[in-house]
Design an enzyme around this catalytic site. Structure first.
Site, PDB file in Angstrom:
ATOM      1  N   CYS A   2       0.837  -1.198   0.000  1.00  0.00           N
ATOM      2  CA  CYS A   2       0.000   0.000   0.000  1.00  0.00           C
ATOM      3  C   CYS A   2       0.876   1.253   0.000  1.00  0.00           C
ATOM      4  CB  CYS A   2      -0.941   0.098   1.194  1.00  0.00           C
ATOM      5  SG  CYS A   2      -2.097  -1.262   1.316  1.00  0.00           S
ATOM      6  N   ARG A  27       3.798  -0.150  -4.841  1.00  0.00           N
ATOM      7  CA  ARG A  27       3.538  -0.705  -3.512  1.00  0.00           C
ATOM      8  C   ARG A  27       2.233  -1.498  -3.448  1.00  0.00           C
ATOM      9  NH1 ARG A  27       6.766   1.769   0.222  1.00  0.00           N
ATOM     10  NH2 ARG A  27       5.388   1.072   1.871  1.00  0.00           N
ATOM     11  N   TRP A  76      -2.687  -2.662  -1.616  1.00  0.00           N
ATOM     12  CA  TRP A  76      -2.404  -4.080  -1.798  1.00  0.00           C
ATOM     13  C   TRP A  76      -3.218  -4.770  -0.714  1.00  0.00           C
ATOM     14  CZ3 TRP A  76      -0.369  -8.292   0.840  1.00  0.00           C
ATOM     15  CH2 TRP A  76       0.000  -9.390   0.037  1.00  0.00           C
ATOM     16  N   ASN A 102      -1.463   2.282   5.598  1.00  0.00           N
ATOM     17  CA  ASN A 102      -0.610   1.222   5.051  1.00  0.00           C
ATOM     18  C   ASN A 102      -0.147   0.379   6.234  1.00  0.00           C
ATOM     19  OD1 ASN A 102       2.873   1.370   3.981  1.00  0.00           O
ATOM     20  ND2 ASN A 102       1.469  -0.322   3.908  1.00  0.00           N
ATOM     21  N   GLY A 103      -0.469  -0.911   6.224  1.00  0.00           N
ATOM     22  CA  GLY A 103      -0.061  -1.767   7.339  1.00  0.00           C
ATOM     23  C   GLY A 103      -1.198  -2.692   7.746  1.00  0.00           C
ATOM     24  N   GLU A 491      17.059 -17.281  -9.684  1.00  0.00           N
ATOM     25  CA  GLU A 491      16.614 -15.918  -9.968  1.00  0.00           C
ATOM     26  C   GLU A 491      15.958 -15.847 -11.362  1.00  0.00           C
ATOM     27  OE1 GLU A 491      16.060 -13.356  -8.405  1.00  0.00           O
ATOM     28  OE2 GLU A 491      16.133 -11.696  -9.821  1.00  0.00           O
ATOM     29  N   LYS A 495      12.127 -14.655 -12.027  1.00  0.00           N
ATOM     30  CA  LYS A 495      11.774 -13.560 -12.942  1.00  0.00           C
ATOM     31  C   LYS A 495      10.689 -14.015 -13.914  1.00  0.00           C
ATOM     32  CE  LYS A 495      12.989 -10.900 -11.345  1.00  0.00           C
ATOM     33  NZ  LYS A 495      13.788 -10.817 -10.174  1.00  0.00           N
ATOM     34  N   GLU A 498       7.210 -14.583 -12.071  1.00  0.00           N
ATOM     35  CA  GLU A 498       6.499 -13.435 -11.485  1.00  0.00           C
ATOM     36  C   GLU A 498       5.934 -12.481 -12.520  1.00  0.00           C
ATOM     37  OE1 GLU A 498       8.636 -10.754  -8.834  1.00  0.00           O
ATOM     38  OE2 GLU A 498      10.482 -11.113  -9.921  1.00  0.00           O
ATOM     39  N   HIS A 514      17.707 -36.071  -9.711  1.00  0.00           N
ATOM     40  CA  HIS A 514      17.004 -36.518  -8.499  1.00  0.00           C
ATOM     41  C   HIS A 514      15.522 -36.166  -8.524  1.00  0.00           C
ATOM     42  CE1 HIS A 514      20.844 -37.637  -6.744  1.00  0.00           C
ATOM     43  NE2 HIS A 514      21.307 -36.510  -7.274  1.00  0.00           N
ATOM     44  N   LYS A 613       5.806  -4.219  -4.685  1.00  0.00           N
ATOM     45  CA  LYS A 613       7.257  -4.048  -4.668  1.00  0.00           C
ATOM     46  C   LYS A 613       7.850  -4.287  -3.280  1.00  0.00           C
ATOM     47  CE  LYS A 613      11.161  -2.895  -6.585  1.00  0.00           C
ATOM     48  NZ  LYS A 613      11.763  -3.965  -7.413  1.00  0.00           N
TER      49      LYS A 613
HETATM   50  O1  M6R Z   1      12.915  -5.118  -0.993  1.00  0.00           O
HETATM   51  P1  M6R Z   1      13.453  -6.510  -0.770  1.00  0.00           P
HETATM   52  O2  M6R Z   1      14.716  -6.728  -1.520  1.00  0.00           O
HETATM   53  O3  M6R Z   1      13.580  -6.868   0.666  1.00  0.00           O
HETATM   54  O4  M6R Z   1      12.357  -7.455  -1.412  1.00  0.00           O
HETATM   55  C1  M6R Z   1      12.465  -8.838  -1.322  1.00  0.00           C
HETATM   56  C2  M6R Z   1      11.498  -9.514  -2.255  1.00  0.00           C
HETATM   57  O5  M6R Z   1      10.189  -9.168  -1.936  1.00  0.00           O
HETATM   58  C3  M6R Z   1      11.773  -9.150  -3.712  1.00  0.00           C
HETATM   59  O6  M6R Z   1      13.066  -9.444  -4.084  1.00  0.00           O
HETATM   60  C4  M6R Z   1      10.794  -9.911  -4.648  1.00  0.00           C
HETATM   61  O7  M6R Z   1      11.069 -11.272  -4.594  1.00  0.00           O
HETATM   62  C5  M6R Z   1      10.888  -9.369  -6.070  1.00  0.00           C
HETATM   63  N1  M6R Z   1       9.581  -9.193  -6.611  1.00  0.00           N
HETATM   64  C6  M6R Z   1      11.628 -10.246  -6.990  1.00  0.00           C
HETATM   65  O8  M6R Z   1      11.694  -9.759  -8.279  1.00  0.00           O
END
Ligand code: M6R
Length: 618
Positions: A2, A27, A76, A102-103, A491, A495, A498, A514, A613
């Site tokens: 949020c 956010r 969010w 927010n929270g 990673e 990517k 997501e 395995h 984010k």
């Molecule tokens: O702000 P942070 O690096 O702590 O965030 C951690 C994860 O939420 C963040 O890396 C998330 O996995 C991303 N969407 C990946 O692209």
């Protein structure tokens, strides 16, 4: 999660707050809303969907766009599905008080029951509507002003909050407070106007002067008055620190790119230079990092390094495990912050905990830090966002200086985190005598060449886009890598899933036998990182095994490779470098591949569904 923002001053507030909400959409983007005070009454507009949808509905009602005071929200969803009713702002039963939040208010259910017993009714399923009615109840009961009511009410809640509250009966102030979720207050010239936001991006074109509230602090913001920051607990005044913003407008705009993600992928050469600028003096063979230098004995005598992080930052932590163990010979454990915080981990004063976080606001990472500190560990932060909660909570740290990362999928955050961790590992390796002066010197020279090698890689975008067009409709994808590039495989898979919603998994290449090998058939693309150092021959064998089962190979190889080229369906070449630096290169084509697949599938690359984010709730 949020974003909240607000304005009080002499300008029309609507365009400022709406633009601010657009900048905060990273956010969360389940719903958006705004309250404007038009001089007589509060006009609330809110809707499920994005800020663009909010603009659409206010188009029909120009009367709802006028006024010099506003608070806004982009959501969010936590409590209650994303619909119009659950959208913020929320109004108290009397209609007098309006809030954006927010929270999470964890004890909202108990508070709600209590308020219902006193005759309050609720429209939404949110914890926020409970909070605004609690403030109203306190205000009535204590017969006090809004600021005092907010302060007392907040002592009764548990959870996390960043709030902006407005009272239509005293429409010359906005009351803000924070615990666990950020609040920045922008100060206009001579206190003639003020801005409130979850980060400073909504107001950078108006002021460079900012106050970041600390946890359990609040402020009553009134035009022509200096902001006085108070403690929520006892209403006592604190030392208000006004800081100068380093951010500029260009950094938070797309700059001609179609998406922030693409812009941020292309920014990596510069971001990496900004990360090592002033820290790495390659010609002199020196690494200077005050956060490490000031605590060098702790680092050199550490029994263990424990890395805590989430998501992409956790992947950077895994790369660091290889780096620290290989270069500095320090044992490393890499932990998901969310598991670590609840596991009763064994931590001693001789452990160093490194917390990695782009946003510096991730709730689980923050909680892991607090736990580690309570057990006596020295905690070092690697954050991108300056002044973020994690940066402030850690004993020392190093900023990545990557510049704002707005695309929800992390790209430059990953490579700059690796760069910082590399610098630390190299520094410790040298100080511990594990690296000779000449080897150390040559590594620095090599690291300095990485940005230009990334530039070279970015030029093969067309080739990656072509591969993306072939595989864009697959339901599954595997990513394999070994050693330093095993985390890159994880990673790459993250990517892809997501932003394109294609199911993808990363594995250490040798683990394929395995289990995952059972998935392989002629429809399965497998991205294999097969650079020429490390475990090249072993990975080539894995590629052979995949080909025998008719899987499709997209191989990331070192320039000049012959063997893999003969077997793989596609090869993407990376420039030659030392093995430990390869993650900084191999990750680039994987970012581009995910990006192009998502674009070709018509997905919202910068704002993928269900994500936000910064994950500021657990
Ligand atoms: O702000 P942070 O690096 O702590 O965030 C951690 C994860 O939420 C963040 O890396 C998330 O996995 C991303 N969407 C990946 O692209």
């Amino acid at each position: 999660m949020c974003g909240i923002t607000g304005y009080i001053g002499y300008r029309e507030a609507y365009p400022i707050v709406v633009k601010g909400l657009q900048r905060l959409e990273y956010r969360g983007y389940d719903s958006a809303g705004i309250m404007l005070f038009d001089g007589a009454k509060a006009q609330v507009s809110k809707t499920k969907g994005k800020v663009a949808d909010l603009e659409e509905i206010t188009l029909q009602s120009p009367e709802k766009k006028s006024g010099n005071i506003a608070i806004g929200h982009t959501r969010w969803a936590t409590h209650g599905v994303p619909n119009d009713v659950n959208s913020h702002p929320h109004t108290s039963v009397s209609g007098d008080l309006v809030i954006v939040h927010n929270g999470i208010i964890e004890n909202y259910d108990t508070l709600k029951k209590e308020l219902i017993s006193r005759g309050y009714t609720f429209q939404s399923d949110t914890d926020t509507e409970v909070l605004i009615n609690l403030i109203e109840e306190v205000k009535k009961h204590e017969n006090c002003k809004l600021g005092k009511a907010v302060q007392i009410a907040l002592t009764q809640v548990t959870g996390a909050y960043a709030i902006a509250v407005f009272d239509t009966k005293k429409p010359n102030e906005i009351v803000v407070a924070r615990l666990g979720s950020p609040i920045a207050i922008g100060i206009g010239k001579d206190n003639s106007e003020f801005f409130v936001a979850s980060d400073a991006s909504p107001f950078i074109e108006y002021t460079k002067e900012v106050i970041y509230l600390e946890d359990e602090e609040m402020a009553i913001i009134q035009v022509n008055k200096e902001v006085a920051v108070r403690k929520v607990k006892d209403d006592s005044l604190t030392d208000t620190k006004i800081q100068q913003l380093q951010l500029n407008l260009e950094q938070i705009e797309k700059g001609g790119y179609e998406h922030f993600m693409l812009k941020e992928i292309h920014e990596q050469p510069k971001a990496i230079i900004d990360t090592y600028r002033g820290r790495m003096l390659a010609d002199e063979g020196i690494i200077k990092m005050s956060g490490v230098d000031d605590h060098i004995e702790k680092f050199l005598n550490a029994d263990r390094i424990i890395i805590v992080a989430c998501g992409t930052s956790w992947h950077a932590g895994l790369v660091a495990e290889y780096l620290f163990e290989d270069i500095a010979r320090i044992p490393v454990e890499v932990e998901y912050a969310s598991e670590f915080r609840y596991r009763n981990p064994i931590i001693t004063e001789k452990d160093i905990v490194i917390a990695i976080s782009q946003s510096g606001e991730t709730a689980d990472t923050l909680a892991a830090i607090k736990l580690a500190k309570s057990k006596g560990a020295f905690v070092f932060g690697v954050c991108n966002v300056v002044g973020s909660s994690i940066a402030r909570e850690t004993h020392a740290g190093a900023y990545t200086h990557a510049g704002p990362e707005i695309g929800v999928a992390s790209t430059k955050a990953f490579t700059t985190q690796i760069t910082i961790l590399l610098l630390i590992a190299l520094k410790l390796g040298k100080e511990k005598g594990k690296l000779s002066k000449s080897v150390f010197h040559s590594y620095l020279q090599m690291l300095q060449l990485i940005p230009s090698k990334i530039e070279e890689l970015l030029a093969i975008d067309g080739q990656v886009k072509h591969i993306a067009s072939i595989y864009k409709d697959v339901p599954n994808c595997l990513y394999l890598g070994r050693g330093f590039n095993f985390p890159v495989a994880l990673e790459g898979a993250l990517k892809l899933k997501e932003i394109s919603y294609i199911h993808a998994e990363g594995y250490p290449a040798a683990e394929m036998k395995h289990g995952p090998i059972a998935l392989i058939d002629e429809n399965m693309p497998i991205v294999v990182i097969a650079t020429n150092k490390g475990h090249y021959e072993k990975v080539v064998s894995n590629i052979q095994e995949i080909k025998s089962r008719e899987g499709k190979i997209i191989a990331i190889v070192t320039k000049g490779d012959i063997t893999v080229k003969e077997i793989a369906d596609h090869v993407i070449e990376i420039p030659e470098t030392e093995e430990m630096f390869t993650p900084l290169l191999t990750t680039i084509p994987l970012q581009l591949l995910s990006y192009h697949i998502a674009v070709l599938l018509g997905k919202n690359v910068d704002q993928p569904r269900n994500l936000a984010k910064s994950v500021t709730v657990e």
